[in-house]
Every structure is written in structure tokens, then in C-alpha cells.
Design a protein around this motif. Structure first.
Motif, mmCIF file in Angstrom:
data_model
loop_
_atom_site.group_PDB
_atom_site.id
_atom_site.type_symbol
_atom_site.label_atom_id
_atom_site.label_comp_id
_atom_site.label_asym_id
_atom_site.label_seq_id
_atom_site.Cartn_x
_atom_site.Cartn_y
_atom_site.Cartn_z
ATOM 1 N N MET A 1 0.840 -1.197 0.000
ATOM 2 C CA MET A 1 0.000 0.000 0.000
ATOM 3 C C MET A 1 0.877 1.249 0.000
ATOM 4 S SD MET A 1 -2.958 -1.317 -0.044
ATOM 5 C CE MET A 1 -4.037 0.049 0.355
ATOM 6 N N LEU A 2 0.319 2.360 -0.501
ATOM 7 C CA LEU A 2 1.085 3.577 -0.661
ATOM 8 C C LEU A 2 0.691 4.659 0.331
ATOM 9 C CD1 LEU A 2 0.954 3.740 -4.549
ATOM 10 C CD2 LEU A 2 2.773 2.788 -3.105
ATOM 11 N N TYR A 3 -0.080 4.312 1.353
ATOM 12 C CA TYR A 3 -0.485 5.309 2.326
ATOM 13 C C TYR A 3 0.726 5.806 3.108
ATOM 14 C CZ TYR A 3 -5.122 3.429 1.388
ATOM 15 O OH TYR A 3 -6.269 3.019 0.776
ATOM 16 N N VAL A 4 0.733 7.103 3.418
ATOM 17 C CA VAL A 4 1.823 7.705 4.177
ATOM 18 C C VAL A 4 1.251 8.382 5.413
ATOM 19 C CG1 VAL A 4 3.667 9.425 4.174
ATOM 20 C CG2 VAL A 4 3.218 8.063 2.126
ATOM 21 N N VAL A 5 1.795 8.084 6.583
ATOM 22 C CA VAL A 5 1.384 8.709 7.839
ATOM 23 C C VAL A 5 2.588 9.424 8.407
ATOM 24 C CG1 VAL A 5 0.488 8.306 10.157
ATOM 25 C CG2 VAL A 5 -0.318 6.900 8.254
ATOM 26 N N THR A 6 2.409 10.683 8.819
ATOM 27 C CA THR A 6 3.538 11.494 9.242
ATOM 28 C C THR A 6 3.669 11.593 10.754
ATOM 29 O OG1 THR A 6 2.173 13.489 9.118
ATOM 30 C CG2 THR A 6 3.416 12.870 7.142
ATOM 31 N N THR A 7 2.803 10.926 11.522
ATOM 32 C CA THR A 7 2.874 11.007 12.972
ATOM 33 C C THR A 7 4.199 10.437 13.465
ATOM 34 O OG1 THR A 7 0.508 10.626 12.972
ATOM 35 C CG2 THR A 7 1.631 10.450 15.080
ATOM 36 N N GLU A 8 4.874 11.141 14.403
ATOM 37 C CA GLU A 8 6.181 10.693 14.873
ATOM 38 C C GLU A 8 6.308 10.977 16.359
ATOM 39 O OE1 GLU A 8 9.527 8.764 14.682
ATOM 40 O OE2 GLU A 8 8.428 9.183 12.841
ATOM 41 N N PRO A 9 6.538 9.976 17.231
ATOM 42 C CA PRO A 9 6.561 8.560 16.871
ATOM 43 C C PRO A 9 5.156 8.052 16.587
ATOM 44 C CG PRO A 9 6.706 8.788 19.230
ATOM 45 C CD PRO A 9 6.778 10.191 18.672
ATOM 46 N N GLU A 10 5.068 6.978 15.846
ATOM 47 C CA GLU A 10 3.773 6.484 15.401
ATOM 48 C C GLU A 10 2.981 5.881 16.555
ATOM 49 O OE1 GLU A 10 2.657 2.856 12.634
ATOM 50 O OE2 GLU A 10 3.302 4.573 11.456
ATOM 51 N N PRO A 11 1.751 6.370 16.787
ATOM 52 C CA PRO A 11 0.895 5.755 17.805
ATOM 53 C C PRO A 11 0.565 4.313 17.429
ATOM 54 C CG PRO A 11 0.087 7.915 17.167
ATOM 55 C CD PRO A 11 1.133 7.539 16.158
ATOM 56 N N GLN A 12 0.097 3.569 18.399
ATOM 57 C CA GLN A 12 -0.219 2.156 18.199
ATOM 58 C C GLN A 12 -1.725 1.932 18.255
ATOM 59 O OE1 GLN A 12 2.095 -0.298 17.408
ATOM 60 N NE2 GLN A 12 3.403 1.527 17.196
ATOM 61 N N ALA A 13 -2.245 1.237 17.250
ATOM 62 C CA ALA A 13 -3.662 0.879 17.194
ATOM 63 C C ALA A 13 -3.821 -0.579 17.608
ATOM 64 C CB ALA A 13 -4.214 1.095 15.788
ATOM 65 N N ARG A 14 -4.735 -0.814 18.532
ATOM 66 C CA ARG A 14 -4.973 -2.176 19.014
ATOM 67 C C ARG A 14 -6.467 -2.392 19.222
ATOM 68 N NH1 ARG A 14 -0.398 -0.489 21.928
ATOM 69 N NH2 ARG A 14 1.480 -1.750 21.568
ATOM 70 N N ALA A 15 -6.873 -3.654 19.155
ATOM 71 C CA ALA A 15 -8.259 -4.009 19.421
ATOM 72 C C ALA A 15 -8.556 -3.879 20.909
ATOM 73 C CB ALA A 15 -8.533 -5.432 18.952
ATOM 74 N N ALA A 16 -9.722 -3.346 21.229
ATOM 75 C CA ALA A 16 -10.170 -3.225 22.614
ATOM 76 C C ALA A 16 -10.959 -4.471 23.010
ATOM 77 C CB ALA A 16 -11.036 -1.981 22.774
ATOM 78 N N HIS A 17 -10.823 -4.862 24.283
ATOM 79 C CA HIS A 17 -11.517 -6.060 24.767
ATOM 80 C C HIS A 17 -12.221 -5.838 26.100
ATOM 81 C CE1 HIS A 17 -9.627 -8.465 21.608
ATOM 82 N NE2 HIS A 17 -8.464 -7.926 21.934
ATOM 83 N N THR A 18 -11.638 -5.057 26.996
ATOM 84 C CA THR A 18 -12.174 -4.928 28.352
ATOM 85 C C THR A 18 -13.216 -3.812 28.429
ATOM 86 O OG1 THR A 18 -10.559 -3.293 29.116
ATOM 87 C CG2 THR A 18 -9.905 -5.625 29.204
ATOM 88 N N MET A 19 -14.037 -3.854 29.484
ATOM 89 C CA MET A 19 -15.027 -2.796 29.681
ATOM 90 C C MET A 19 -14.351 -1.462 29.948
ATOM 91 S SD MET A 19 -18.103 -3.374 29.025
ATOM 92 C CE MET A 19 -18.713 -1.829 29.716
ATOM 93 N N ALA A 20 -13.209 -1.466 30.615
ATOM 94 C CA ALA A 20 -12.498 -0.204 30.835
ATOM 95 C C ALA A 20 -12.099 0.424 29.508
ATOM 96 C CB ALA A 20 -11.265 -0.452 31.712
ATOM 97 N N GLN A 21 -11.657 -0.396 28.580
ATOM 98 C CA GLN A 21 -11.300 0.121 27.258
ATOM 99 C C GLN A 21 -12.531 0.632 26.514
ATOM 100 O OE1 GLN A 21 -9.402 -3.531 25.932
ATOM 101 N NE2 GLN A 21 -7.371 -2.562 26.008
ATOM 102 N N MET A 22 -13.653 -0.084 26.635
ATOM 103 C CA MET A 22 -14.880 0.355 25.968
ATOM 104 C C MET A 22 -15.360 1.679 26.553
ATOM 105 S SD MET A 22 -15.083 -2.067 23.815
ATOM 106 C CE MET A 22 -14.554 -3.781 23.626
ATOM 107 N N ARG A 23 -15.237 1.843 27.852
ATOM 108 C CA ARG A 23 -15.656 3.104 28.482
ATOM 109 C C ARG A 23 -14.774 4.254 28.005
ATOM 110 N NH1 ARG A 23 -16.042 -0.348 33.241
ATOM 111 N NH2 ARG A 23 -18.246 -0.862 33.572
ATOM 112 N N ALA A 24 -13.488 4.002 27.863
ATOM 113 C CA ALA A 24 -12.579 5.040 27.376
ATOM 114 C C ALA A 24 -12.958 5.461 25.957
ATOM 115 C CB ALA A 24 -11.137 4.544 27.430
#
Length: 261
Positions: A1-24
Motif C-alpha cells: 500500500m502507498l499510504y503515508v502517515v507522518t505522525t512521529e513517533p507512530e501511535p499504536q492501534a490495538r483491538a479493545a476487549h475490556t469494559m475499561a477500554q470500551m468506556r474510554a
């Protein structure tokens, strides 16, 4: 893929599972849209159920653990997914975080044999339209008037909440080339008096306001006029076989004749 993201340092994307994460995630959505007459735009219990039903809730954190974005995705018809809601934290809108959320959703889908994602968005919010069509490479050929009726949050104003339906083919090679600007002459005026609807050789261009959210606060009547005017133009274009395939930097949708399948 050719997408470019300029965020530095790059944040991390993860799947949420817990209720605390869902509330956030739910609180972040509330920070963006505000609380409506029914409470938060989407509650933590609903997010938990969506994830449990083999959907995806994505959280985006920086290196220090601060929550920068969240998104929710569910399955649709076989081979498809539907993105319900996505947002970046207030104050972080121009950092490329929305792209990270969408790419995490895309990867999750492809790992499960899902090759098409759809979602709705406000036709008048030009920056979102440009992200969806030009940056991601989604296309639009469907206009849904009054999709949510009249909403009560702090962004959508008091007009009926019309929506365009984006369709993103996840196996496409990446973002589209910058769409052409409309011809410099001719065109039908929009509610602000400037050209906003231009017909070209096999193409159409439709302009939306630079900042509809601000306009809804400063001049609700003109904002409402934009809604009704562009509703007519989009509906007519889609009925004539056009598809929106990009948005220029000046806020013009570029529509071309849909290719025969």
C-alpha cells in the motif's frame, strides 16, 4: 500500500476487549460529539456487545498511553464490514490519526476475508469527504436523505442529517491521485453566491462550504440552504449514473460517470 502517515513517533492501534477500554472509547466519542438527548453517541455496553459479536473496537494510544482515537466496526453481508463510528481526540485532528484507525480496520478485515468496508458521512463536511474519497480511495454513489433524522449533538446542527454512503474496496492499491479542479468558467451558484455546481466533459463538480460546522453556528439559514441544495445536486448526479471519486483541496467533489460492471 502507498499510504503515508507522518505522525512521529507512530501511535499504536490495538483491538479493545475490556469494559475499561470500551468506556474510554465511549468517553472519547462523547468528547468529540458531545452528549445528545440520549446520552453518549454510542455507549460502552454497545461497544462491548459489538466486539463480542465478532466486530472490532480499535483504540489508538501514543507512547505514553494517552488515548488519541477510537473506532468501531461490525460485519455486514458476507465479505463486507460496516464502520459505525471513528474519531480522534480533540486537539489531535491534523496528525494523520484517522488514517491509522482506518488502516487498522482494513488489516483486521483482510485477515478475515473481508474485502469491502462501508460507512456514512455528512456530505457537507469537506475535510472528511476528502479523507474518505481522495486519501483512502473510497467511492460514493448513494445519498441517504434524513438518514438520522434531526440529531441533537453539538456538531450536526438542527437540519436533517443527510448522509453519503462510502464504499471502500480494501484490495485497491491505495489513495487516488489528486482530482482535477473544476473549469474556471460557468457553473451554478451555491448559497454563498459563488459557483458550486459545474458540469464538464463526462464529469461534474459539487462544492461544499469550507467549514460547515462553524457555518451552522454563525449562519444556520445558509447552512440549511447548503443541505437542501447539495441534496438535490447529489441525488440528480447519482440518478444520472455518476459516482463521486475524489474531493479537491478547495472542497469540490469530483464525480465521473460510473463504469459499467
Amino acid at each position: 500500500m502507498l499510504y503515508v502517515v507522518t505522525t512521529e513517533p507512530e501511535p499504536q492501534a490495538r483491538a479493545a476487549h475490556t469494559m475499561a477500554q470500551m468506556r474510554a472509547a465511549a468517553e472519547l466519542f462523547g468528547a468529540v460529539w458531545g452528549r445528545n438527548d440520549e446520552g453518549l453517541p454510542i455507549g460502552s455496553e454497545m461497544l462491548r456487545s459489538l466486539a463480542h459479536a465478532d466486530g472490532l473496537v480499535t483504540l489508538l494510544h501514543d507512547g505514553a498511553g494517552a488515548l488519541l482515537g477510537a473506532a468501531a466496526l461490525g460485519r455486514g453481508a458476507p465479505g463486507t464490514a460496516y464502520s459505525y463510528i471513528a474519531a480522534t481526540a480533540p486537539g489531535h485532528e491534523q496528525r494523520g490519526l484517522g488514517l491509522l484507525l482506518k488502516l487498522h480496520q482494513r488489516q483486521w478485515c483482510l485477515e478475515r476475508g473481508i474485502h469491502c468496508m462501508s460507512w456514512t458521512f455528512d456530505p457537507l463536511v469537506g475535510r472528511n469527504a476528502r479523507f474518505n474519497l481522495t486519501k483512502l480511495g473510497a467511492a460514493v454513489d448513494c445519498y441517504e436523505p434524513e438518514f438520522y433524522g434531526v440529531m441533537s449533538d453539538r456538531i450536526n446542527g438542527s437540519d436533517p442529517a443527510d448522509r453519503l454512503v462510502a464504499r471502500w474496496v480494501l484490495t485497491d492499491p491505495g489513495p487516488r491521485a489528486e482530482p482535477p479542479e473544476p473549469p474556471a468558467v460557468g457553473g451554478v451558484a451555491g448559497p454563498d453566491g459563488d459557483p458550486a455546481h459545474v458540469l464538464g466533459d463526462g464529469a461534474r463538480w459539487l462544492r461544499v462550504p469550507a467549514d460547515i460546522v462553524a457555518l451552522r453556528r454563525s449562519d444556520p439559514a445558509q447552512a440549511s440552504a447548503w443541505r437542501s441544495t447539495t441534496r438535490e445536486w447529489f441525488t440528480d448526479a447519482f440518478a444520472a449514473g455518476y459516482v463521486a471519486v475524489g474531493v479537491t483541496r478547495r472542497g469540490w467533489y469530483h464525480l465521473t460517470v460510473k463504469e459499467s460492471s
